[in-house]
Design a protein around this motif. Structure first.
Motif, PDB file in Angstrom:
ATOM      1  N   SER A 248       0.832  -1.205   0.000  1.00 26.68           N
ATOM      2  CA  SER A 248       0.000   0.000   0.000  1.00 26.68           C
ATOM      3  C   SER A 248       0.864   1.250   0.000  1.00 26.68           C
ATOM      4  CB  SER A 248      -0.940   0.008   1.207  1.00 26.68           C
ATOM      5  OG  SER A 248      -0.186   0.009   2.405  1.00 26.68           O
ATOM      6  N   GLU A 249       2.108   1.136   0.429  1.00 25.72           N
ATOM      7  CA  GLU A 249       3.101   2.206   0.369  1.00 25.72           C
ATOM      8  C   GLU A 249       4.307   1.663  -0.385  1.00 25.72           C
ATOM      9  OE1 GLU A 249       2.780   5.296   1.150  1.00 25.72           O
ATOM     10  OE2 GLU A 249       0.902   5.153   2.252  1.00 25.72           O
ATOM     11  N   PRO A 250       4.205   1.546  -1.714  1.00 26.33           N
ATOM     12  CA  PRO A 250       5.254   0.892  -2.484  1.00 26.33           C
ATOM     13  C   PRO A 250       6.571   1.671  -2.474  1.00 26.33           C
ATOM     14  CG  PRO A 250       3.590   1.816  -3.931  1.00 26.33           C
ATOM     15  CD  PRO A 250       3.108   2.017  -2.544  1.00 26.33           C
ATOM     16  N   ASP A 251       7.656   0.936  -2.313  1.00 25.74           N
ATOM     17  CA  ASP A 251       8.988   1.523  -2.385  1.00 25.74           C
ATOM     18  C   ASP A 251       9.493   1.403  -3.805  1.00 25.74           C
ATOM     19  OD1 ASP A 251       9.090   2.201   0.327  1.00 25.74           O
ATOM     20  OD2 ASP A 251       9.827   0.216   0.869  1.00 25.74           O
ATOM     21  N   LEU A 252      10.260   2.400  -4.228  1.00 26.87           N
ATOM     22  CA  LEU A 252      10.784   2.461  -5.585  1.00 26.87           C
ATOM     23  C   LEU A 252      12.270   2.115  -5.581  1.00 26.87           C
ATOM     24  CD1 LEU A 252      10.190   3.334  -8.575  1.00 26.87           C
ATOM     25  CD2 LEU A 252      10.961   5.618  -7.906  1.00 26.87           C
ATOM     26  N   PHE A 253      12.669   1.285  -6.518  1.00 30.94           N
ATOM     27  CA  PHE A 253      14.069   0.920  -6.723  1.00 30.94           C
ATOM     28  C   PHE A 253      14.449   1.312  -8.146  1.00 30.94           C
ATOM     29  CE2 PHE A 253      12.648  -1.580  -3.255  1.00 30.94           C
ATOM     30  CZ  PHE A 253      13.753  -1.826  -2.462  1.00 30.94           C
ATOM     31  N   ILE A 254      15.578   1.969  -8.294  1.00 30.03           N
ATOM     32  CA  ILE A 254      16.057   2.369  -9.614  1.00 30.03           C
ATOM     33  C   ILE A 254      17.423   1.732  -9.819  1.00 30.03           C
ATOM     34  CG2 ILE A 254      16.751   4.302 -11.088  1.00 30.03           C
ATOM     35  CD1 ILE A 254      14.691   6.002  -9.517  1.00 30.03           C
ATOM     36  N   ASP A 255      17.569   1.037 -10.917  1.00 26.49           N
ATOM     37  CA  ASP A 255      18.800   0.296 -11.205  1.00 26.49           C
ATOM     38  C   ASP A 255      19.155  -0.647 -10.058  1.00 26.49           C
ATOM     39  OD1 ASP A 255      19.033   1.604 -13.662  1.00 26.49           O
ATOM     40  OD2 ASP A 255      20.251   3.217 -12.813  1.00 26.49           O
ATOM     41  N   GLY A 256      18.146  -1.208  -9.417  1.00 26.50           N
ATOM     42  CA  GLY A 256      18.342  -2.172  -8.336  1.00 26.50           C
ATOM     43  C   GLY A 256      18.612  -1.568  -6.977  1.00 26.50           C
ATOM     44  N   LEU A 257      18.734  -0.252  -6.890  1.00 29.82           N
ATOM     45  CA  LEU A 257      19.025   0.420  -5.621  1.00 29.82           C
ATOM     46  C   LEU A 257      17.788   1.136  -5.101  1.00 29.82           C
ATOM     47  CD1 LEU A 257      22.448   1.997  -6.628  1.00 29.82           C
ATOM     48  CD2 LEU A 257      22.077  -0.055  -5.252  1.00 29.82           C
ATOM     49  N   PRO A 258      17.595   1.175  -3.779  1.00 26.74           N
ATOM     50  CA  PRO A 258      16.433   1.895  -3.250  1.00 26.74           C
ATOM     51  C   PRO A 258      16.532   3.384  -3.562  1.00 26.74           C
ATOM     52  CG  PRO A 258      17.804   1.023  -1.465  1.00 26.74           C
ATOM     53  CD  PRO A 258      18.414   0.589  -2.736  1.00 26.74           C
ATOM     54  N   CYS A 259      15.431   3.951  -3.971  1.00 23.71           N
ATOM     55  CA  CYS A 259      15.361   5.379  -4.269  1.00 23.71           C
ATOM     56  C   CYS A 259      15.622   6.169  -2.988  1.00 23.71           C
ATOM     57  CB  CYS A 259      13.978   5.703  -4.831  1.00 23.71           C
ATOM     58  SG  CYS A 259      13.766   7.425  -5.249  1.00 23.71           S
ATOM     59  N   CYS A 260      16.295   7.293  -3.115  1.00 26.69           N
ATOM     60  CA  CYS A 260      16.653   8.086  -1.939  1.00 26.69           C
ATOM     61  C   CYS A 260      15.462   8.826  -1.342  1.00 26.69           C
ATOM     62  CB  CYS A 260      17.762   9.073  -2.286  1.00 26.69           C
ATOM     63  SG  CYS A 260      17.248  10.371  -3.421  1.00 26.69           S
ATOM     64  N   ASP A 261      14.366   8.941  -2.062  1.00 26.66           N
ATOM     65  CA  ASP A 261      13.205   9.693  -1.573  1.00 26.66           C
ATOM     66  C   ASP A 261      11.952   8.830  -1.698  1.00 26.66           C
ATOM     67  OD1 ASP A 261      11.268  11.525  -0.886  1.00 26.66           O
ATOM     68  OD2 ASP A 261      11.988  13.099  -2.231  1.00 26.66           O
ATOM     69  N   GLN A 262      11.778   7.933  -0.747  1.00 28.53           N
ATOM     70  CA  GLN A 262      10.626   7.035  -0.784  1.00 28.53           C
ATOM     71  C   GLN A 262       9.317   7.799  -0.577  1.00 28.53           C
ATOM     72  OE1 GLN A 262      10.633   4.163  -2.030  1.00 28.53           O
ATOM     73  NE2 GLN A 262      12.796   3.660  -1.965  1.00 28.53           N
TER      74      GLN A 262
END
Length: 91
Positions: A34-48
């Motif tokens: 319900s609060e999806p986290d974003l990963f870019i190029d396999g790394l967690p995004c710095c601003d969830q």
């Protein structure tokens, strides 16, 4: 609830626009939540927090369903594509 209308330009930060472009280029994943986290190029995004906002605003979404917590490919919605195109042509 998702919409096909992108938010006004002034509501998208430069960071949010970069995040949208990463999703649009196929470099991003979302966790199924319900609060999806974003990963870019396999790394967690710095601003969830921004990732949550983009999802709740209907600009990005999972490409396919998954199990709770599973990472799946992220995609732009129609509204997300409009937001990126509008900002790209305005620049």
């Amino acid at each position: 609830m998702q919409t096909n209308e992108a938010p006004p330009e002034h509501e998208l930060s430069h960071r949010a626009l970069v995040m949208l472009r990463a999703v649009g280029s196929g470099r991003a994943q979302l966790t199924c939540s319900s609060e999806p986290d974003l990963f870019i190029d396999g790394l967690p995004c710095c601003d969830q927090y921004a990732a949550h906002d983009l999802t709740h605003a209907g600009l990005i979404q999972p490409l396919q369903p998954g199990h709770l917590g599973q990472r799946v490919a992220a995609t732009l919605t129609a509204a997300g594509r409009v937001a990126v195109e509008r900002r790209t042509t305005a620049a």
